[in-house]
Motif scaffolding. Structure first.
Motif, PDB file in Angstrom:
ATOM      1  N   ASN A 300       0.843  -1.192   0.000  1.00  0.00           N
ATOM      2  CA  ASN A 300       0.000   0.000   0.000  1.00  0.00           C
ATOM      3  C   ASN A 300       0.881   1.246   0.000  1.00  0.00           C
ATOM      4  N   PRO A 301       1.320   1.687  -1.184  1.00  0.00           N
ATOM      5  CA  PRO A 301       2.236   2.829  -1.280  1.00  0.00           C
ATOM      6  C   PRO A 301       1.661   4.119  -0.699  1.00  0.00           C
ATOM      7  N   ASN A 302       0.353   4.199  -0.579  1.00  0.00           N
ATOM      8  CA  ASN A 302      -0.276   5.419  -0.055  1.00  0.00           C
ATOM      9  C   ASN A 302      -0.645   5.313   1.422  1.00  0.00           C
ATOM     10  N   ALA A 303      -0.157   4.289   2.067  1.00  0.00           N
ATOM     11  CA  ALA A 303      -0.464   4.104   3.496  1.00  0.00           C
ATOM     12  C   ALA A 303       0.105   5.259   4.311  1.00  0.00           C
ATOM     13  N   SER A 304      -0.570   5.583   5.396  1.00  0.00           N
ATOM     14  CA  SER A 304      -0.025   6.565   6.332  1.00  0.00           C
ATOM     15  C   SER A 304       1.064   5.880   7.157  1.00  0.00           C
ATOM     16  N   GLU A 305       1.861   6.667   7.844  1.00  0.00           N
ATOM     17  CA  GLU A 305       2.896   6.086   8.706  1.00  0.00           C
ATOM     18  C   GLU A 305       2.266   5.196   9.775  1.00  0.00           C
ATOM     19  N   GLU A 306       1.126   5.621  10.314  1.00  0.00           N
ATOM     20  CA  GLU A 306       0.441   4.820  11.335  1.00  0.00           C
ATOM     21  C   GLU A 306       0.008   3.468  10.785  1.00  0.00           C
ATOM     22  N   GLU A 307      -0.325   3.436   9.496  1.00  0.00           N
ATOM     23  CA  GLU A 307      -0.775   2.183   8.880  1.00  0.00           C
ATOM     24  C   GLU A 307       0.372   1.213   8.617  1.00  0.00           C
ATOM     25  N   LEU A 308       1.601   1.633   8.863  1.00  0.00           N
ATOM     26  CA  LEU A 308       2.745   0.734   8.763  1.00  0.00           C
ATOM     27  C   LEU A 308       3.010   0.022  10.092  1.00  0.00           C
ATOM     28  N   HIS A 309       2.093   0.168  11.038  1.00  0.00           N
ATOM     29  CA  HIS A 309       2.180  -0.524  12.322  1.00  0.00           C
ATOM     30  C   HIS A 309       2.289  -2.030  12.112  1.00  0.00           C
ATOM     31  N   ILE A 310       3.184  -2.668  12.871  1.00  0.00           N
ATOM     32  CA  ILE A 310       3.388  -4.114  12.741  1.00  0.00           C
ATOM     33  C   ILE A 310       2.627  -4.852  13.832  1.00  0.00           C
ATOM     34  N   PRO A 311       1.578  -5.609  13.472  1.00  0.00           N
ATOM     35  CA  PRO A 311       0.828  -6.404  14.457  1.00  0.00           C
ATOM     36  C   PRO A 311       1.695  -7.530  15.017  1.00  0.00           C
ATOM     37  N   GLN A 312       1.306  -8.019  16.154  1.00  0.00           N
ATOM     38  CA  GLN A 312       2.084  -9.010  16.899  1.00  0.00           C
ATOM     39  C   GLN A 312       2.456 -10.236  16.070  1.00  0.00           C
ATOM     40  N   TRP A 313       1.475 -10.784  15.332  1.00  0.00           N
ATOM     41  CA  TRP A 313       1.703 -12.072  14.683  1.00  0.00           C
ATOM     42  C   TRP A 313       2.022 -11.967  13.201  1.00  0.00           C
ATOM     43  N   MET A 314       2.167 -10.764  12.685  1.00  0.00           N
ATOM     44  CA  MET A 314       2.411 -10.602  11.251  1.00  0.00           C
ATOM     45  C   MET A 314       3.605 -11.419  10.737  1.00  0.00           C
ATOM     46  N   PRO A 315       4.730 -11.460  11.465  1.00  0.00           N
ATOM     47  CA  PRO A 315       5.873 -12.209  10.928  1.00  0.00           C
ATOM     48  C   PRO A 315       5.604 -13.684  10.668  1.00  0.00           C
ATOM     49  N   LEU A 327      13.667  -3.437   2.332  1.00  0.00           N
ATOM     50  CA  LEU A 327      14.254  -2.155   2.739  1.00  0.00           C
ATOM     51  C   LEU A 327      14.178  -1.122   1.622  1.00  0.00           C
ATOM     52  N   ASN A 328      14.380  -1.557   0.389  1.00  0.00           N
ATOM     53  CA  ASN A 328      14.262  -0.625  -0.740  1.00  0.00           C
ATOM     54  C   ASN A 328      12.825  -0.150  -0.914  1.00  0.00           C
ATOM     55  N   SER A 329      11.854  -1.024  -0.655  1.00  0.00           N
ATOM     56  CA  SER A 329      10.446  -0.611  -0.703  1.00  0.00           C
ATOM     57  C   SER A 329      10.162   0.451   0.355  1.00  0.00           C
ATOM     58  N   LEU A 330      10.746   0.272   1.537  1.00  0.00           N
ATOM     59  CA  LEU A 330      10.547   1.249   2.606  1.00  0.00           C
ATOM     60  C   LEU A 330      11.226   2.572   2.263  1.00  0.00           C
ATOM     61  N   LEU A 331      12.407   2.496   1.669  1.00  0.00           N
ATOM     62  CA  LEU A 331      13.108   3.716   1.252  1.00  0.00           C
ATOM     63  C   LEU A 331      12.328   4.437   0.153  1.00  0.00           C
ATOM     64  N   ASP A 332      11.790   3.690  -0.797  1.00  0.00           N
ATOM     65  CA  ASP A 332      10.956   4.295  -1.850  1.00  0.00           C
ATOM     66  C   ASP A 332       9.745   4.995  -1.242  1.00  0.00           C
ATOM     67  N   TYR A 333       9.138   4.358  -0.245  1.00  0.00           N
ATOM     68  CA  TYR A 333       7.981   4.946   0.449  1.00  0.00           C
ATOM     69  C   TYR A 333       8.361   6.277   1.093  1.00  0.00           C
ATOM     70  N   MET A 334       9.500   6.309   1.775  1.00  0.00           N
ATOM     71  CA  MET A 334       9.928   7.535   2.444  1.00  0.00           C
ATOM     72  C   MET A 334      10.242   8.634   1.440  1.00  0.00           C
ATOM     73  N   ASN A 335      10.878   8.265   0.336  1.00  0.00           N
ATOM     74  CA  ASN A 335      11.169   9.262  -0.704  1.00  0.00           C
ATOM     75  C   ASN A 335       9.884   9.802  -1.325  1.00  0.00           C
ATOM     76  N   ARG A 336       8.938   8.911  -1.568  1.00  0.00           N
ATOM     77  CA  ARG A 336       7.683   9.306  -2.205  1.00  0.00           C
ATOM     78  C   ARG A 336       6.881  10.239  -1.303  1.00  0.00           C
ATOM     79  N   HIS A 337       6.958  10.005   0.006  1.00  0.00           N
ATOM     80  CA  HIS A 337       6.221  10.829   0.961  1.00  0.00           C
ATOM     81  C   HIS A 337       7.077  11.944   1.566  1.00  0.00           C
ATOM     82  N   GLU A 338       8.294  12.093   1.019  1.00  0.00           N
ATOM     83  CA  GLU A 338       9.224  13.151   1.448  1.00  0.00           C
ATOM     84  C   GLU A 338       9.448  13.110   2.965  1.00  0.00           C
ATOM     85  N   LEU A 339       9.749  11.910   3.458  1.00  0.00           N
ATOM     86  CA  LEU A 339       9.980  11.711   4.886  1.00  0.00           C
ATOM     87  C   LEU A 339      11.465  11.560   5.163  1.00  0.00           C
TER      88      LEU A 339
END
Length: 410
Positions: A300-315, A327-339
């Motif tokens: 979800n490239p348009n997710a808010s930062e809060e929506e990147l919350h990791i639930p307990q059992w996700m792994p 990690l590159n997906s996360l970096l792309d997200y930060m660049n896209r959202h200018e974070l």
């Protein structure tokens, strides 16, 4: 990957006599003992020798959170003492903003002696460093699970000068919350010894204790050894001391903790092929959560930062890409959202059956029996935690927050 939900917590018990729990730190923090677990072999050294065990040019990640004086005491007209323990910001929710508020803020808090405080507002007079008297009040609000919404207000008794910030109020009246298992009152020395030398960002109610062994001399030695150092922030909550009461891990709810990670740190992780040395379990939980945040960001490239919350059992329910892809997906997200800084949260539980993605070496203390932190260590050393703890118990190592340290290389 096995299902950790049916792990029996009783299998992670060991005898810990009270006299093995370090009640106070060593006078020189870097003179603590260092247990080295290297591919199944265990040896003993001194913490100042740490750099010699690390590969040159490796990346080491520290948690730079700072413990706040989160424990406040109020006395009712009846004489009853009420303890209010600030857990996490409620209004404003941002840690940096709440410490700069003047006159009003709200926190989610634990309350001690709650049965003596049914209703009404509590007040306390505080003599501030400028000699003026501040009136601090707290009003109990609605219940949020085991915590309560608390509204704090403060004003001068006889002055119209600028009000102090909430950070200044806590520094003046708050008490540092040392771990309950120390079974002693907080002392003035704890204000210094229960902080890492690199602590910067206020917000924790417990120290990331693996970092307590580091001194400026050890950090300089790491630099000389060619270690690349980065810092993340995870504000440690009181839930870190929450015992596992269920027989199986499935019945234990992990606490949510807030994290902040700079874009530069993601870039450094990618540069180092997606692996690093983590200082402490708080750094471990943050770093491993980044992998799953990368998966969520890709979905979800348009997710808010809060929506990147990791639930307990996700792994344990997610099959993901390679570490570098995440990690590159996360970096792309930060660049896209200018974070420049990613602010999110994690509820991750790391237990046997977990596959580590980023952390390859870990520096950590010795944890309580039947704790989620012991599960995290067991997962890291492929179940060989008893070898480590048996050695520590038979070689006079000091345990828990003010105790000795270990370097784990699975």
């Amino acid at each position: 990957m096995c299902d950790p939900k049916h792990i029996q917590i009783a299998d992670y018990n060991y005898p810990l006599p009270d006299n093995r729990i370090a009640k106070f730190p060593l006078e020189q923090r870097d003179q603590s003992k260092l247990l080295v677990y290297n591919h199944g072999k265990v040896s003993e050294d001194v913490f100042t020798s740490l750099p010699s065990y690390l590969p040159k040019s490796a990346l080491m990640v520290f948690n730079n959170t700072k413990v706040i004086q989160a424990r406040l005491h109020f006395r009712k007209d009846t004489g009853a003492l009420i303890e209010v323990f600030c857990l996490e910001p409620a209004l404003p929710r941002d840690y940096a903003l709440i410490f700069q508020t003047q006159g009003h803020c709200s926190w989610l808090c634990l309350v001690g002696n709650l049965k003596k405080w049914k209703e009404g507002t509590l007040y306390r007079s505080i003599i501030m460093p400028n000699g003026k008297t501040l009136i601090l009040s707290v009003l109990r609000g609605e219940n949020h699970g085991t915590s309560f919404w608390m509204d704090f207000d403060w004003s001068w008794k006889d002055s119209d000068c600028d009000l102090p910030t909430w950070a200044e109020v806590l520094d003046a009246v708050g008490e540092l919350p040392i771990p309950p298992y120390l079974n002693r009152e907080t002392q003035e020395s704890d204000k210094r010894t229960y902080q890492t030398v690199y602590s910067k960002i206020k917000g924790s109610v417990a120290a990331p204790t693996a970092g307590l062994h580091f001194t400026e001399n050890v950090l300089k030695a790491l630099d000389k050894h060619g270690i690349d150092r980065e810092e993340i922030t995870l504000h440690v909550g009181a839930g870190t001391f929450k015992p596992v009461k269920s027989k199986e891990i499935e019945g234990h709810e992990m606490h949510t903790e807030h994290v902040a990670v700079h874009k530069q740190t993601i870039e450094k992780l990618i540069k180092h092929e997606g692996w690093c040395i983590a200082v402490g379990t708080t750094s471990v939980r943050t770093l491993e959560s980044l992998y799953y945040m990368g998966i969520l960001a890709a979905r979800n490239p348009n997710a808010s930062e809060e929506e990147l919350h990791i639930p307990q059992w996700m792994p344990y329910e997610t099959k993901g890409p390679s570490t570098l892809e995440a990690l590159n997906s996360l970096l792309d997200y930060m660049n896209r959202h200018e974070l420049d800084v990613l602010h999110s949260s994690t509820q991750i539980i790391i237990a046997p059956g977990y596959e580590y993605h980023i952390v390859r070496m870990m520096i950590t203390n010795f944890h309580q029996p039947q704790s989620t932190l012991l599960l995290l260590v067991s997962a890291f050393v492929k179940g060989d935690w008893k070898t480590i703890y048996d050695f520590a118990l038979t070689h006079d190592f000091r345990f828990l927050s003010y105790g000795d340290s270990s370097l784990l290389i699975p």
